[in-house]
Write an enzyme that holds these catalytic residues in place. Structure first.
Site, PDB file in Angstrom:
ATOM      1  N   GLY A  73       0.777  -0.893   0.196  1.00 39.62           N
ATOM      2  CA  GLY A  73       0.241  -0.178  -0.135  1.00 39.62           C
ATOM      3  C   GLY A  73       0.980   1.099  -0.310  1.00 39.62           C
ATOM      4  CE1 TYR A 146       5.589  -3.239  -0.552  1.00 36.18           C
ATOM      5  CE2 TYR A 146       7.428  -1.221  -0.837  1.00 36.18           C
ATOM      6  CZ  TYR A 146       6.745  -2.513  -0.949  1.00 36.18           C
ATOM      7  OH  TYR A 146       6.347  -2.049  -2.268  1.00 36.18           O
ATOM      8  CE  LYS A 150       8.394  -4.735  -2.989  1.00 36.80           C
ATOM      9  NZ  LYS A 150       7.507  -6.522  -3.730  1.00 36.80           N
ATOM     10  CG  ASN A 175       6.576   6.970  -5.775  1.00 39.30           C
ATOM     11  OD1 ASN A 175       5.722   5.620  -4.730  1.00 39.30           O
ATOM     12  ND2 ASN A 175       7.579   7.194  -5.102  1.00 39.30           N
ATOM     13  CD  GLN A 215       6.542  15.515   1.277  1.00 38.64           C
ATOM     14  OE1 GLN A 215       6.730  16.439   1.931  1.00 38.64           O
ATOM     15  NE2 GLN A 215       5.443  14.836   2.119  1.00 38.64           N
TER      16      GLN A 215
HETATM   17  P1  NAD Z   1      -1.658  -4.411  -5.841  1.00 36.60           P
HETATM   18  O1  NAD Z   1      -1.608  -4.190  -4.777  1.00 36.60           O
HETATM   19  O2  NAD Z   1      -2.448  -3.575  -6.433  1.00 36.60           O
HETATM   20  O3  NAD Z   1      -1.230  -5.470  -6.420  1.00 36.60           O
HETATM   21  C1  NAD Z   1      -0.626  -6.295  -5.559  1.00 36.60           C
HETATM   22  C2  NAD Z   1      -1.885  -7.358  -5.307  1.00 36.60           C
HETATM   23  O4  NAD Z   1      -1.178  -8.667  -5.112  1.00 36.60           O
HETATM   24  C3  NAD Z   1      -2.800  -7.782  -4.990  1.00 36.60           C
HETATM   25  O5  NAD Z   1      -3.830  -7.751  -6.029  1.00 36.60           O
HETATM   26  C4  NAD Z   1      -3.357  -7.930  -3.727  1.00 36.60           C
HETATM   27  O6  NAD Z   1      -4.265  -8.891  -4.138  1.00 36.60           O
HETATM   28  C5  NAD Z   1      -2.394  -9.358  -4.345  1.00 36.60           C
HETATM   29  N1  NAD Z   1      -1.828 -10.787  -3.261  1.00 36.60           N
HETATM   30  C6  NAD Z   1      -1.626  -9.937  -2.104  1.00 36.60           C
HETATM   31  N2  NAD Z   1      -1.956 -11.632  -1.260  1.00 36.60           N
HETATM   32  C7  NAD Z   1      -1.728 -12.062  -2.505  1.00 36.60           C
HETATM   33  C8  NAD Z   1      -2.065 -13.548  -1.977  1.00 36.60           C
HETATM   34  N3  NAD Z   1      -1.654 -14.073  -0.549  1.00 36.60           N
HETATM   35  N4  NAD Z   1      -2.648 -14.301  -2.368  1.00 36.60           N
HETATM   36  C9  NAD Z   1      -2.364 -13.819  -3.970  1.00 36.60           C
HETATM   37  N5  NAD Z   1      -2.411 -12.561  -3.774  1.00 36.60           N
HETATM   38  C10 NAD Z   1      -2.220 -11.678  -3.418  1.00 36.60           C
HETATM   39  O7  NAD Z   1       0.240  -3.231  -5.448  1.00 36.60           O
HETATM   40  P2  NAD Z   1       0.564  -2.743  -7.622  1.00 36.60           P
HETATM   41  O8  NAD Z   1       0.691  -1.591  -7.301  1.00 36.60           O
HETATM   42  O9  NAD Z   1       0.291  -3.193  -8.587  1.00 36.60           O
HETATM   43  O10 NAD Z   1       2.350  -3.898  -7.362  1.00 36.60           O
HETATM   44  C11 NAD Z   1       2.740  -4.341  -7.610  1.00 36.60           C
HETATM   45  C12 NAD Z   1       4.626  -5.019  -7.042  1.00 36.60           C
HETATM   46  O11 NAD Z   1       4.767  -4.554  -7.090  1.00 36.60           O
HETATM   47  C13 NAD Z   1       3.795  -5.539  -5.502  1.00 36.60           C
HETATM   48  O12 NAD Z   1       4.804  -6.168  -5.372  1.00 36.60           O
HETATM   49  C14 NAD Z   1       4.654  -3.765  -5.087  1.00 36.60           C
HETATM   50  O13 NAD Z   1       5.184  -4.055  -3.702  1.00 36.60           O
HETATM   51  C15 NAD Z   1       5.764  -4.018  -6.469  1.00 36.60           C
HETATM   52  N6  NAD Z   1       5.473  -2.157  -6.207  1.00 36.60           N
HETATM   53  C16 NAD Z   1       4.940  -1.613  -6.963  1.00 36.60           C
HETATM   54  C17 NAD Z   1       5.297  -0.097  -6.558  1.00 36.60           C
HETATM   55  C18 NAD Z   1       4.086   0.978  -7.191  1.00 36.60           C
HETATM   56  O14 NAD Z   1       4.529   2.189  -7.002  1.00 36.60           O
HETATM   57  N7  NAD Z   1       2.785   0.719  -7.022  1.00 36.60           N
HETATM   58  C19 NAD Z   1       5.856   0.228  -6.477  1.00 36.60           C
HETATM   59  C20 NAD Z   1       7.764  -0.517  -6.006  1.00 36.60           C
HETATM   60  C21 NAD Z   1       6.964  -2.178  -6.267  1.00 36.60           C
END
Ligand code: NAD
Length: 319
Positions: A73, A146, A150, A175, A215
């Site tokens: 999140g 978090y 990672k 982001n 920031q």
């Molecule tokens: P998101 O929260 O929209 O998507 C993650 C998905 O994983 C969710 O739909 C959630 O339901 C699913 N999930 C969580 N636990 C689960 C489980 N136990 N079994 C099955 N599914 C599960 O996040 P996002 O923005 O789409 O990010 C995707 C990936 O990219 C993540 O790993 C996040 O850490 C990484 N990331 C995202 C950002 C960003 O800015 N959005 C930045 C850095 C890293």
């Protein structure tokens, strides 16, 4: 065949669409369906990747796996401290299970979405000059659990690559934003939160911003993020590599951009809130060197389509 873990989430859903456009047979898995439109996946499994048996069942020999599922999140979820244990437990369990399934089944390659949150807090105290070069992740000191998860999982992917010969690709996203992303409820990121607040405000009203708004961050539009992922998968480079924008702005500047797009003048009110590091920007030198490409679209372009989409969501909520 491609397996997208986290296909009900923001990036995973867009990734499924792009894979389909490029002719892949796609299986998606998530705890939930995509929130804002139907999935484009050929098959979509509702399931919990914390269950090792499910992971083994889903991974097919010779397939390409995109592991994006994470308990995740924005600052309001990651930086309060209240969710630390579940974030670490859930995401680490998913990665442990998926990697082991990839080993047992023998995959073509596996992509892991790491994060800019792995970078040490001590290198991001100067808002104007944050250091986010890939090698600077060590000595490690991420500013959130978090980020620690990672970093641990990155290491595990590379350990599996070394010990079991699995082809892994690791990107550190910075982001990512765009339409069809979380825009309310506490897990949304700054661009979505500001778009929502601006869309919902009366002209001449107020816009609340956490902290002093000085920031800095950079924000990458979803289409360019996926372009980076596809180029990384097609390359011989394993990473870890930043996939982000180098257009660093303060949160006050971000708010000004959104207000300009919306044609609304609001007075900014600064309030207490979870903040994360003081400054962060993507460093794309390695990306450019290894992939011969880096994102180029201006932030305001992506903000325009994101604002338009969020304004529709706000209108639908209010009607
Ligand atoms: P998101 O929260 O929209 O998507 C993650 C998905 O994983 C969710 O739909 C959630 O339901 C699913 N999930 C969580 N636990 C689960 C489980 N136990 N079994 C099955 N599914 C599960 O996040 P996002 O923005 O789409 O990010 C995707 C990936 O990219 C993540 O790993 C996040 O850490 C990484 N990331 C995202 C950002 C960003 O800015 N959005 C930045 C850095 C890293």
């Amino acid at each position: 065949m491609a397996l997208v873990c986290g296909a009900g989430g923001f990036i995973g859903h867009h990734l499924v669409k792009r894979l389909k456009r490029e002719g892949w047979e796609v299986c998606g898995v998530d705890l939930k369906y995509p929130e804002f439109e139907a999935t484009a996946a050929d098959e979509f499994v509702i399931g919990d990747l914390r269950e090792a048996g499910l992971c083994r069942m889903l991974v097919k020999p010779g397939s390409r796996v995109f592991q994006l599922a994470a308990d995740m999140g924005g600052a309001g979820y990651v930086f309060t401290g209240e969710n630390d244990a579940v974030i670490m437990h859930n995401s680490a369990t998913i990665n442990l299970n998926m990697l082991e399934a990839c080993r047992v089944k023998g995959v073509e390659q596996v992509f892991f979405s790491s994060s800019a949150c792995v970078y040490p807090a001590y290198n991001q105290e100067d808002a104007a000059h944050p250091v986010c070069e890939e090698g600077s992740a060590y000595p490690a000191d991420p500013d959130s659990e978090y980020g620690w998860e990672k970093l641990f999982s990155e290491r595990m992917y590379f350990a599996y690559a070394r010990n079991f010969g699995i082809k892994v690709k690791v990107a550190r996203f910075h982001n990512i934003f765009g339409p069809l992303g979380t825009w309310q409820g506490g897990r949304e990121k700054a661009p979505a939160a500001i778009c929502r607040k601006v869309a919902a405000a009366e002209a001449g009203g107020e816009l609340e911003i956490w902290g002093d708004g000085e920031q800095t961050r950079s924000f990458l539009y979803i289409d360019e993020c996926l372009e980076g992922v596809f180029r990384l998968m097609a390359s011989e480079f394993s990473g870890p590599v930043n996939i982000g924008s180098e257009e660093m702005v303060t949160i006050n500047e971000l708010a000004a951009m959104v207000m300009e797009i919306a044609g609304k003048e609001l007075s900014i009110v600064h309030c207490d809130g979870p903040l994360g590091v003081r400054g962060r920007n993507s460093d794309n030198r390695l990306l450019a060197e290894k992939l011969g490409w880096k994102p180029a679209a201006p932030l305001c372009e992506g903000l325009r389509s994101t604002y338009a989409w969020i304004r529709e969501q706000v209108r639908a909520r209010e009607s």
